[in-house]
Design a protein around this motif. Structure first.
Motif: not given
Length: 594
Positions: A88-113
């Motif tokens: 999950y940390n790698d996934f969030d770090w990948f999104n940080f590199g593309n979006l420019g801000f940090w957010f726990p997208w991995s947890v959000v995706l898990l909750v939605i699923a």
């Protein structure tokens, strides 16, 4: 006397048979089920299946098929993303590199699923319960839209993640080596439970084609589940006494769940948690001071925006050591909470974490020397225009040999550049390869350790390297199930984000001898087969009895409220609603419970 007793016993048996032949409609339960599934809260809005009828029309059949498909896909995605928690940390770090801000997208995706899967599972349970009660299926239009949304989400999310993060499918396959025995048991239990509604409707259908289709699909899935263990491989199914020692732990950037990564506090926490080694990433500052930083820029882990707002996108190697020392490298950990663990820190640790600074390689090596820990690090070559672009390796070796008290044998030298020169300058370094090269090349380069991604895990490969005295380290393993698999595979060490968690494990999560597993497999399959056979025989006997036990036609009173018919034993009354013409045709031997 004996004759009277015999007649009494015979009468009791016939009474029991009559009770078994009755169909009970549990009115409150059915009302609740039909209301939630199809918004049919009133009794006249729903109908029971009659002998020879199908459980639904073609439209509802298609809706139920979509429901089953959605259940399978949402379950697959939830399982896939649940097992990907290690990264999950790698996934969030990948999104940080593309979006420019940090957010726990991995947890959000898990909750939605999890939300979609829960919703679809509830609909599935409602449908199965309605079928078990002999009710016709009618799915409300809002649920049909919900199913399409869930199905679309699962397909799109799976496709996107497969394209961007395809290596996680390897994680999924690895997880089966630990979870497959439990998934097999769960699947067999589920198919056994489904035998009741399937048998009920199978024997009520007149169409041979439908009966053959239902039986074919059910039996195919059932026997496939029964035989799954034949193709199962797990290194954790092994003979007693053959399990090796637990893999040593190497703290990945220290203990990043307990302190800001690559800071002195993080490495001290890793030592306290029982790590046998420390892993980091080394960059050379513009004035030649090796320091610890994973990212190419300073945006994620420092307050560069506040101190040097116009240089936030400048490469970290282009800053001097004095400039780097002026940055805060800990406050981000408390504000972003990358692992969701910052809240567990005490007040003293929170204060200390918030005041951490960029750590130099020299301070890192001194800590390892004082605690007797191994070190391993990635070494980044400086960019063009950097004063140490061509001498970055020599400068790093100078720090190891002359500016710290660490012994060279404590260093697992990972960089592959100029390896021959490095061996000539310091032959005591433990040469480590990050690539899975042929044995001849590894031996010629005097490689003593492999540092591989955990997706390369193979008990056979690890054993092959160990035979020529090459040990194996896998990165990054932070989940207990993955650590258990590495343990059973004979891995010598693992790089982890969670040394404080893995160090508490006294044995793998799953460990079983082949004889124990075979016994469990055979007993579960036999018990399931026996139960399914009994269920099908019961429904066959019941439907056959209902077809021939009626002695008179069903009659209705003037109001259509009560009906009466005869059986072998006595008259049975069924209370029905007179509000619907459809309910004037009553099921044979039906008793409604209020």
């Amino acid at each position: 006397m004996a004759s009277t007793l015999s007649q009494l016993q015979f009468g009791q048996l016939r009474g029991l048979r009559a009770k078994l032949l009755r169909r009970y409609e549990h009115q409150p339960l059915v009302s609740c089920l039909a209301g939630l599934y199809g918004c049919q809260w009133r009794r006249y809005e729903r109908s029971c299946t009659q002998p020879g009828d199908c459980c639904c029309n073609k439209l509802e059949g298609a809706s139920f098929a979509l429901l089953v498909a959605s259940f399978c896909l949402t379950l697959l995605f939830l399982y896939f993303w649940g097992q990907a928690k290690n990264d999950y940390n790698d996934f969030d770090w990948f999104n940080f590199g593309n979006l420019g801000f940090w957010f726990p997208w991995s947890v959000v995706l898990l909750v939605i699923a999890a939300g979609f899967f829960t919703y679809i599972t509830v609909l599935m349970l409602l449908a199965v319960c309605l079928l078990s009660e002999g009710q016709k299926l009618y799915l409300h239009w809002s649920h049909k839209i919900g199913i399409l949304v869930s199905l679309t989400f699962s397909i799109v999310a799976t496709a996107v993640l497969s394209d961007l993060w395809s290596k996680e499918w390897t994680t999924l396959l690895l997880s089966f080596q630990v979870t497959a025995p439990y998934l097999h048991v769960g699947g067999v239990v589920l198919m056994t439970a489904l035998a009741w509604p399937i048998a009920l409707h199978f024997f009520r259908m007149n169409s041979r084609v439908r009966r053959g289709l239902i039986a074919g699909v059910y039996l195919t899935v059932l026997f496939a589940l029964f035989l799954v263990p034949l193709g199962l491989y797990s290194p954790c199914i092994k003979e007693d006494g053959t399990l090796g020692p637990a893999p040593a732990l190497i703290g990945h950037r220290g203990a990043p769940m307990l302190a800001p990564e690559n800071t002195l506090m993080s490495f001290e926490k890793a030592v306290e948690a029982g790590s046998g080694g420390l892993e980091t990433d080394v960059t050379i500052s513009f004035d030649g001071v090796p320091f610890l930083m994973h990212d190419r820029t300073l945006r994620r882990t420092t307050n560069i925006h506040d101190v040097f707002p116009n240089r936030s996108d400048t490469l970290a190697a282009m800053f001097t050591w004095a400039e780097l020392e002026s940055l805060n490298a800990g406050a981000w950990f408390l504000s972003h909470n990358p692992f969701g663990t910052a809240g567990s820190l005490g007040a003293e640790d929170r204060l200390r974490a918030g005041n951490q600074s960029v750590c130099s390689l020299q301070a890192f090596l001194q800590l390892a020397a004082q605690t007797g820990k191994l070190v391993i690090f990635d070494l980044y070559r400086p960019p063009r225009g950097h004063p140490y672009r061509d001498t970055w390796i020599q400068r790093t070796l100078e720090v190891i040999q002359n500016e710290s008290s660490i012994h060279s044998s404590q260093v697992l030298w990972l960089p592959s550049d100029l390896r021959a020169l490095v061996q000539e300058i310091d032959p005591d370094l433990q040469q480590t390869s990050g690539s899975r090269l042929p044995l001849e090349e590894l031996q010629s380069n005097r490689i003593v350790k492999l540092n591989l991604h955990y997706s390369s895990m193979s008990a056979e490969l690890i054993s092959e390297y160990a035979a020529v005295n090459i040990s194996t380290n896998l990165y990054v393993i932070s989940q207990p199930w993955l650590y258990s698999l590495a343990w059973c595979s004979g891995v010598h060490s693992v790089t982890t984000n969670a040394p404080q968690l893995l160090s508490t494990m006294s044995s793998p999560l799953f460990l079983m001898s082949p004889d124990e597993y075979n016994l469990m497999w055979i007993l579960i399959d036999l018990a399931s087969l026996l139960l399914i056979f009994i269920i099908f025989i019961f429904h066959w006997w019941r439907e056959r009895g209902l077809a021939f036990c009626s002695g008179s036609k069903t009659t209705l009173d003037n109001n259509g409220t009560y009906s009466k018919f005869k059986t072998e034993m006595s008259d049975i009354w069924s209370v029905s609603s007179g509000n619907s013409q459809a309910e004037k045709t009553l099921n044979l031997a039906t008793v409604t419970e209020h």
